[in-house]
Scaffold this motif. Structure first.
Motif, PDB file in Angstrom:
ATOM      1  N   VAL A   1      -0.945 -23.423  -7.063  1.00  0.00           N
ATOM      2  CA  VAL A   1      -0.827 -24.230  -5.850  1.00  0.00           C
ATOM      3  C   VAL A   1      -2.109 -25.038  -5.698  1.00  0.00           C
ATOM      4  CG1 VAL A   1      -0.554 -24.196  -3.347  1.00  0.00           C
ATOM      5  CG2 VAL A   1       0.668 -22.517  -4.755  1.00  0.00           C
TER       6      VAL A   1
ATOM      7  N   ILE B   1       8.215 -24.623   0.476  1.00  0.00           N
ATOM      8  CA  ILE B   1       7.293 -23.970   1.396  1.00  0.00           C
ATOM      9  C   ILE B   1       7.258 -24.736   2.712  1.00  0.00           C
ATOM     10  CG2 ILE B   1       4.879 -23.300   1.783  1.00  0.00           C
ATOM     11  CD1 ILE B   1       4.560 -22.967  -1.175  1.00  0.00           C
TER      12      ILE B   1
ATOM     13  N   LEU C   1      -4.309 -27.834  -3.513  1.00  0.00           N
ATOM     14  CA  LEU C   1      -4.478 -28.391  -2.172  1.00  0.00           C
ATOM     15  C   LEU C   1      -5.355 -29.635  -2.263  1.00  0.00           C
ATOM     16  CD1 LEU C   1      -4.122 -28.221   0.885  1.00  0.00           C
ATOM     17  CD2 LEU C   1      -6.158 -26.762   0.969  1.00  0.00           C
TER      18      LEU C   1
ATOM     19  N   TRP D   1       0.778 -30.929  -1.118  1.00  0.00           N
ATOM     20  CA  TRP D   1       0.879 -29.846  -2.100  1.00  0.00           C
ATOM     21  C   TRP D   1       1.470 -30.382  -3.398  1.00  0.00           C
ATOM     22  CZ3 TRP D   1      -0.486 -24.692  -1.030  1.00  0.00           C
ATOM     23  CH2 TRP D   1      -0.956 -24.493   0.284  1.00  0.00           C
ATOM     24  N   ASN D   2       0.880 -29.937  -4.450  1.00  0.00           N
ATOM     25  CA  ASN D   2       1.364 -30.356  -5.771  1.00  0.00           C
ATOM     26  C   ASN D   2       1.585 -29.097  -6.597  1.00  0.00           C
ATOM     27  OD1 ASN D   2       1.954 -31.604  -8.159  1.00  0.00           O
ATOM     28  ND2 ASN D   2      -0.182 -31.996  -8.684  1.00  0.00           N
ATOM     29  N   SER D   3       2.772 -28.487  -6.437  1.00  0.00           N
ATOM     30  CA  SER D   3       3.093 -27.265  -7.167  1.00  0.00           C
ATOM     31  C   SER D   3       4.604 -27.179  -7.308  1.00  0.00           C
ATOM     32  CB  SER D   3       2.562 -26.037  -6.423  1.00  0.00           C
ATOM     33  OG  SER D   3       3.391 -25.740  -5.318  1.00  0.00           O
TER      34      SER D   3
ATOM     35  N   ALA E   1       6.399 -26.525  -3.967  1.00  0.00           N
ATOM     36  CA  ALA E   1       5.934 -27.304  -2.809  1.00  0.00           C
ATOM     37  C   ALA E   1       7.067 -27.638  -1.848  1.00  0.00           C
ATOM     38  CB  ALA E   1       5.267 -28.588  -3.292  1.00  0.00           C
TER      39      ALA E   1
ATOM     40  N   ARG F   1       2.476 -22.950   4.820  1.00  0.00           N
ATOM     41  CA  ARG F   1       1.309 -23.594   4.220  1.00  0.00           C
ATOM     42  C   ARG F   1       0.054 -23.299   5.041  1.00  0.00           C
ATOM     43  NH1 ARG F   1       3.575 -29.717   2.979  1.00  0.00           N
ATOM     44  NH2 ARG F   1       5.451 -29.102   1.843  1.00  0.00           N
TER      45      ARG F   1
END
Length: 592
Positions: free
Chosen positions: A341, A357, A343, A349-351, A354, A362
């Motif tokens: 994950v 969630i 930040l 978020w770049n996962s 993302a 978050r």
């Protein structure tokens, strides 16, 4: 006292001293004398050399010497560097016509060929000294040379800075052992074991005793290798540790015993048996209502949990390939999925999870993990111990990656010890949580304050088990053992549901006045790995197995023809799709 002595030993041995201890036999004495100053006397007529390559100095100028070694490299057919296990020395190749045969040998022999040279120790010309070499003030003016053995084309160069895959190193281990680093590691290992023996035997009266390698199956603990016997249906087992023999020696009155023991565990590709100790954060409550599938699945199980670790400044130093490597490591070694994950400054978020969630999840995750804008969070889910194990290992992997990028996280000269105590005596079985298994081994004594709980709440009983941790890695563990036969029988039969007949010899011994006793076992390979700074324990073992337990040099384990298996009453049952079944001729039926 123990950790203080071990710390002093680690500090003394962690850097090479350049001094070699030789075994000397005096001509007028039957005593063996240890010396670090005298050279090995020429006791054998088969010894051709007069000196080693690494010992010659300016004080030897003018002496006639004979040296043997490997050709390290050659420069312009004028010089070559000769190497043996003591060091390097420069040899001057003669250029005059009268020494044409000597020049031919030394110029045409491939690198890593073994040669013997005889000549005179001379000073190097002014300005050509090499202060980086202990022998850098002198060189050898060669008069005679002999090619003792030539070297074929090498699969890799014998240089520490040349990168080689571990598989290639293990396949040609006898060549890899020639490297300076492997020589240093194995020689330091030898010195360290010698210091241990001196400390235990000479200062504290311990007795060094070897215990058998062929034994019988032991309930609990790791899987064991089996060895067939010539008696139908009967097998030996290779001991996973000398645990029972330790106790029997205590019963026999050898109250201070030790040995450098081989331990055999058929664990295949399993990671370290004990979870690594790490700062992990339990974030299960954050994702109780999550829509992420694998998180939902983990939390629906009794021992399920979601845990995460935060890698500070991860976005600055870790690349995408590093993250993928960490995820692959977790999948290959632990069969565990790990999600990164990221930040960013604006909290985008770049996962992979993302989109699933929610905003409140978050915010709560940021609060619990105390993350900064440049942090990377590694998240996993599953059974508690498994999740802790994978994140603990990934934490160490991340530290290695960050230090490779220039961050200083750990002081390589610092040895920090830690005792871990108050382990539970039992844990739920992974395959059947309703049953118990020993957290350490079935011979560990319960904590004196908790013995009454054995009969009512055995899961709450603490053990007298202790682990020793050095710089974040477990290097040893031990326990106070059960010395009461009835208590041992109750734990084996009633709580662990084990067949006590397998341990009838031990239970019988405990009935004959067994004293209270305990011990500790150090992981010698791991300890030396930490002292040398080696990246893997395979770098401190002369002939290690691969991760999957294979010997890549000899291709062991190997198959055997049916006629070799017949005396052991064994018949191989090949899988239906196995090509190996074609090797069987007629099936062998053991005699009744």
């Amino acid at each position: 006292m123990f950790t203080c002595w071990l710390g002093r030993l680690c500090r003394r041995l962690s850097t090479p001293t350049g001094r070699i201890t030789h075994l000397i036999h005096g001509s007028h004495s039957r005593r063996l004398v240890l010396s670090s100053q005298r050279r090995i006397p020429e006791l054998s007529s088969f010894v051709a050399r007069t000196n080693t390559c690494g010992e010659l100095r300016s004080s030897h100028i003018g002496q006639e010497v004979t040296l043997c070694g490997w050709i390290q490299y050659r420069r312009q057919n004028i010089f070559l560097v000769l190497r043996d296990f003591h060091g390097l020395v420069q040899v001057v190749i003669p250029q005059d016509e009268s020494a044409a045969s000597v020049k031919k040998i030394l110029c045409e022999a491939p690198v890593e060929s073994v040669v013997q040279v005889s000549g005179t120790v001379i000073s190097r010309p002014p300005g050509q000294e090499n202060p980086k070499m202990p022998t850098g003030e002198i060189e050898i003016q060669v008069k005679l040379a002999e090619l003792l053995n030539t070297c074929k084309k090498l699969p890799f160069e014998i240089k520490d800075f040349v990168k080689k895959t571990e598989a290639l190193r293990l396949q040609y281990r006898y060549l890899d052992l020639r490297s300076f680093q492997m020589q240093h590691n194995l020689r330091l290992r030898s010195r360290m074991v010698m210091k241990m023996r001196e400390y235990l035997c000479n200062l504290h009266g311990f007795v060094d005793i070897e215990t058998p390698t062929l034994f019988k199956r032991t309930p609990g603990g790791a899987k064991e290798f089996i060895v067939p016997s010539r008696e139908p249906g009967k097998f030996y087992c290779l001991p996973q540790s000398p645990q029972q023999f330790k106790q029997l020696l205590m019963v026999g009155g050898l109250d201070r015993y030790f040995q450098v023991a081989r331990c055999y565990r058929d664990e295949g590709s399993r990671p370290d048996r004990q979870p690594e100790f790490t700062q992990i954060v339990d974030i299960s409550d954050v994702f109780r209502n999550t829509e992420v599938g694998f998180l939902q699945d983990a939390l629906s199980k009794p021992q399920g949990t979601v845990k995460a670790i935060c890698i500070s400044e991860g976005t600055k130093y870790l690349k995408r390939k590093d993250i993928e490597s960490l995820r692959k490591f977790a999948a290959d070694h632990f069969n565990q999925e790990v999600l990164p994950v990221f930040l960013k400054d604006n909290r985008n978020w770049n996962s992979p999870v993302a989109k699933s969630i929610m905003e409140e999840q978050r915010s709560e995750l940021i609060r619990l993990m105390d993350t900064q804008e440049d942090c990377v969070v590694l998240l996993t889910a599953g059974e508690h111990r498994k999740a802790c194990s994978v994140l603990g290992k990934l934490r160490l992997e991340c530290a290695d990656l960050l230090e490779a990028r220039g961050l200083v996280l750990r002081d390589p000269a610092l040895f920090s010890f830690l005792w871990v105590v108050d382990f539970p005596l039992f844990l739920p079985k992974e395959e059947n949580p309703g049953e118990l298994e020993s957290a350490h081994h079935p011979f560990t004594a319960p904590h004196p304050s908790d013995i009454h709980l054995l009969y009512t709440e055995p899961k709450q009983v603490r053990s007298q088990h202790y682990d020793l941790v050095l710089n974040g890695s477990e290097i040893g563990g031990g326990s106070i053992r059960i010395h009461d036969a009835e208590l041992q029988r109750y734990i084996l039969a009633t709580l662990l549901k084990e067949d006590v007949k397998l341990l009838s010899h031990l239970l019988q011994a405990l009935d004959f006045g067994a004293p209270p006793h305990g011990g500790i076992a150090l992981g010698l390979d791991r300890l030396i790995c930490l002292v040398t700074g080696a990246p893997s324990i395979r770098d401190v073992i002369a002939f290690p197995k691969s991760f999957r337990g294979h010997d890549l040099m000899s291709s062991a384990p190997d198959s055997l023809p049916p006629e070799d298996l017949k005396p052991y009453h064994i018949q191989v049952s090949w899988p239906a799709d196995s090509k190996g079944k074609e090797l069987l001729n007629e099936p062998y039926h053991p005699e009744s």
